[in-house]
Design an enzyme around this catalytic site. Structure first.
Site, short mmCIF file in Angstrom:
data_model
loop_
_atom_site.label_atom_id
_atom_site.label_comp_id
_atom_site.label_asym_id
_atom_site.label_seq_id
_atom_site.Cartn_x
_atom_site.Cartn_y
_atom_site.Cartn_z
N TYR A 284 -13.39 -15.44 -8.71
CA TYR A 284 -12.79 -14.23 -9.24
C TYR A 284 -13.77 -13.50 -10.15
O TYR A 284 -14.64 -14.10 -10.77
CB TYR A 284 -11.53 -14.55 -10.04
CG TYR A 284 -10.35 -15.00 -9.21
CD1 TYR A 284 -10.43 -15.13 -7.84
CD2 TYR A 284 -9.14 -15.32 -9.83
CE1 TYR A 284 -9.34 -15.55 -7.10
CE2 TYR A 284 -8.05 -15.74 -9.09
CZ TYR A 284 -8.15 -15.85 -7.73
OH TYR A 284 -7.08 -16.28 -7.01
N GLN B 46 1.17 -23.15 -5.24
CA GLN B 46 0.90 -21.73 -5.05
C GLN B 46 0.96 -21.44 -3.55
O GLN B 46 0.22 -22.04 -2.77
CB GLN B 46 -0.47 -21.35 -5.59
CG GLN B 46 -0.49 -21.07 -7.08
CD GLN B 46 -1.80 -20.44 -7.51
OE1 GLN B 46 -2.77 -20.41 -6.76
NE2 GLN B 46 -1.84 -19.92 -8.72
N TYR C 259 -11.78 3.81 2.71
CA TYR C 259 -11.88 3.13 1.41
C TYR C 259 -10.72 2.18 1.12
O TYR C 259 -10.63 1.63 0.03
CB TYR C 259 -12.00 4.15 0.25
CG TYR C 259 -13.09 5.16 0.46
CD1 TYR C 259 -14.42 4.78 0.43
CD2 TYR C 259 -12.78 6.50 0.71
CE1 TYR C 259 -15.44 5.71 0.64
CE2 TYR C 259 -13.77 7.44 0.93
CZ TYR C 259 -15.11 7.04 0.89
OH TYR C 259 -16.10 7.95 1.10
N GLU D 161 2.82 0.27 -11.85
CA GLU D 161 3.78 0.47 -10.76
C GLU D 161 4.39 -0.87 -10.35
O GLU D 161 5.61 -0.98 -10.18
CB GLU D 161 3.10 1.11 -9.56
CG GLU D 161 4.05 1.29 -8.36
CD GLU D 161 3.35 1.74 -7.10
OE1 GLU D 161 4.03 1.85 -6.06
OE2 GLU D 161 2.12 1.96 -7.14
N ASN D 162 3.54 -1.90 -10.22
CA ASN D 162 4.04 -3.21 -9.81
C ASN D 162 4.97 -3.81 -10.85
O ASN D 162 5.99 -4.43 -10.50
CB ASN D 162 2.86 -4.15 -9.58
CG ASN D 162 2.04 -3.78 -8.35
OD1 ASN D 162 2.43 -2.90 -7.57
ND2 ASN D 162 0.91 -4.42 -8.16
#
Length: 347
Positions: free
Chosen positions: A83, A194, A242, A312-313
């Protein structure tokens, strides 16, 4: 569905070596309705926000998003070696791929500037774990791999580098084997798995994991609620420039979207868009709220890449109370993929 525990301590976000408080816990919006916005991770006493953030962007953007997420009540952060271009940011959850006995979390914690993390995840049973013979030659060899993993994770916890450990992308059989090994040798079993979970992938989280929860207490932390952007609706007219599917290295995603099944999924998403408009939300918010409506999911990991997308999420929290049983039934009818479970775990 899994029953929710109402006991346990708040999750510990981070412990820096610079002298900041060991327990960093700021009451967030989920505190208003604890059973809805704060959930126990499996049957452990660790409480987490029902939305988490996977820090999969650049280091600078990760810091910005983490601050924004924390200010809006999120106390669960997921990071890994790959990450943020290999750089570390403070996190609540850390994941490792190699888990042999020589593996140690100490170097990772130093880069994170933490003394420990709450949960460390083993990302799939490690075929490189030291052992005799071919690691894939037999079920006995697979058990050796899992035993080595359980011993490594127990060592990490006993050394104070993590409070718990979990699995990521393990099969139900592998998780049960890990639990059996832990009980046989007096080791520490995993507390959660997970798993990928979204409108087009439901079997594992809705059928397999509830059984594990009731048998051994393993909870579910889910990822990819928007199915790599497929459920966002951005691909309803093809592959935009994109977008992720247009990037190098994502040919598999492009092929998936342009396949016959992908076209059927986009047709279903157009029908779901009408439900989202009726509820006064966006399609991504509906999709995330749909994941959250499953009480067996301890937390849904978001993969936002911008501040606007993250906010938004997070707004999906406001959509959750609007998902009535009739609305869920309508969504299931459109999707046509509700998995069948022979057992009913509701109390």
């Amino acid at each position: 569905m899994y029953p929710e525990s109402t006991t346990g301590s708040p999750a510990r976000l981070s412990l820096r070596q610079t002298g900041s408080p060991g327990m960093i816990y700021s009451p967030g919006p989920w505190e208003l309705t604890p059973c809805l916005f704060s959930r126990n991770l499996g049957k452990s006493g660790l409480r987490v926000s029902c939305l988490g953030l996977a820090l999969v962007v650049s280091f600078q953007m990760a810091e910005q998003l983490m601050t924004l997420a924390y200010d809006n009540g999120i106390n669960l952060f997921d990071t890994a070696e790959v990450y943020a271009a290999g750089k570390y940011v403070p996190s609540f959850v850390a994941r490792e791929a190699g888990v042999g006995r020589k593996w140690c979390l100490k170097a990772s914690l130093e880069r994170l500037q933490l003394e420990y993390v709450d949960v460390v995840f083993a990302n799939r049973p490690d075929p490189n774990t030291p052992m005799e013979g071919d690691p894939f030659s037999s079920s006995k060899s697979r058990t050796f791999i899992i035993e080595e993993t359980v011993r490594a994770m127990t060592h990490v916890i006993n050394q104070g580098m993590a409070m718990y450990w979990g699995t990521s992308r393990w099969s139900s059989m592998e998780i049960m084997e890990a639990y059996s090994v832990a009980r046989q040798f007096n080791l520490i079993p995993p507390i959660c798995e997970q798993a990928e979970y979204h409108m087009f992938q439901r079997e594992k989280v809705e059928v397999q994991l509830p059984e594990l929860f009731h048998k051994i207490g393993v909870g579910a932390m889910t990822w990819s609620p928007l199915a790599c952007g497929i459920v966002s609706g951005k691909y309803d007219s093809g592959i935009p420039p994109y977008s992720r599917a247009s990037l190098k290295g994502y040919q598999w995603l492009k092929d998936k979207i342009l396949s016959e099944e992908g076209r059927r999924q986009q047709a279903k998403l157009k029908e779901l868009q009408a439900i989202a408009e009726r509820l006064g939300c966006t399609l991504p918010q509906l999709a995330i709220a749909w994941c959250l409506r499953n009480e067996g999911v301890s937390s849904v990991l978001l993969g936002a890449s911008s501040a606007d997308q993250l906010m938004e999420n997070i707004g999906a929290i406001q959509v959750l109370p609007k998902l009535s049983s009739s609305t869920i039934h309508e969504i299931d009818s459109i999707l046509g993929n509700k998995p069948y479970s022979k057992k009913d775990y509701r109390s």
